[in-house]
Write an enzyme that holds these catalytic residues in place. Sequence first.
Site, PDB file in Angstrom:
ATOM      1  N   ARG A  82       0.290  -1.339  -0.427  1.00  0.00           N
ATOM      2  CA  ARG A  82      -0.001  -0.262  -0.506  1.00  0.00           C
ATOM      3  C   ARG A  82       0.454   1.548   0.152  1.00  0.00           C
ATOM      4  NH1 ARG A  82      -5.799   2.005   2.806  1.00  0.00           N
ATOM      5  NH2 ARG A  82      -5.263   4.547   1.294  1.00  0.00           N
ATOM      6  N   ARG A  92      -5.335   1.612  -5.152  1.00  0.00           N
ATOM      7  CA  ARG A  92      -4.559   0.751  -4.237  1.00  0.00           C
ATOM      8  C   ARG A  92      -4.382  -0.602  -4.315  1.00  0.00           C
ATOM      9  NH1 ARG A  92      -8.883   3.474  -0.379  1.00  0.00           N
ATOM     10  NH2 ARG A  92      -8.422   4.425  -1.803  1.00  0.00           N
ATOM     11  N   ASP A  95      -6.869  -1.993   1.593  1.00  0.00           N
ATOM     12  CA  ASP A  95      -6.854  -0.629   2.267  1.00  0.00           C
ATOM     13  C   ASP A  95      -7.818  -1.980   3.372  1.00  0.00           C
ATOM     14  OD1 ASP A  95      -7.751   1.523   3.024  1.00  0.00           O
ATOM     15  OD2 ASP A  95      -9.419   1.545   2.209  1.00  0.00           O
ATOM     16  N   ASP A  97      -9.508  -1.683   7.052  1.00  0.00           N
ATOM     17  CA  ASP A  97     -10.392  -0.002   7.450  1.00  0.00           C
ATOM     18  C   ASP A  97     -10.884  -0.697   8.838  1.00  0.00           C
ATOM     19  OD1 ASP A  97     -10.281   1.930   5.437  1.00  0.00           O
ATOM     20  OD2 ASP A  97     -11.713   1.701   4.953  1.00  0.00           O
TER      21      ASP A  97
END
Length: 162
Positions: A82, A92, A95, A97
Site C-alpha cells: 500500500r 490501492r 485498504d 478499515d
Amino acid sequence: MAKVYFLIGGNLGDREQILQSTVESLGNDVGKILNVSAIYETEPWGFEHEQSFLNQVVVVESNLLPEAVLDQTQRIEKNLGRVRKKNRYSERTIDVDILFYDDLIIDTERLEVPHPRMGERMFALAPLAEIAPDFIHPVMDKSILEMKSSCPDTSEVSVFKA
C-alpha cells in the site's frame, strides 16, 4: 476480547491473492478470525479507475486495544504494497478499515470507530450485512440490514466469489 469488524479491499495487483494475504495477516497479527464474508466486486467509489475493487468483511476476536489494532492494520497494508497518496480516494493494493471495535465509539486524532462513512457506502454494507445483518450500529442505532436498505449509494456491488 473484542470483536473487531474490518472492511478490506483493493483494486491493484492480484486482488484476490492480496485479500487472502490480508485475511491471513489479520489472523496472525490481530487475533482469531471468526467470520469472513464472500468477496464482492465493486466499482471505484469517489474516483474513476478502469479496475474494479474487490472487498470483503472480516471479523476478528482480538485482545489488542483499538490503537494497537490500527497500528497492525497499517503495517499489514504497508507489507502488502500500500502506498498512501494525498488524495483520500485512489487506487490501492489494499485498504484495511476498522468498521467496528465491539460497540465502542472512538473519536481520536488517529482513529474514528465506527467508521464514519460506512453508512453511505454499499461496498461496505453489502458484505457486512451478509455476516452481521442484525448488528446494531452504536451511533446510528440501526441494524446493518436497515442501514443497507436505506443506503443512498447506488453503486453496483456483486458477489465475486462466495
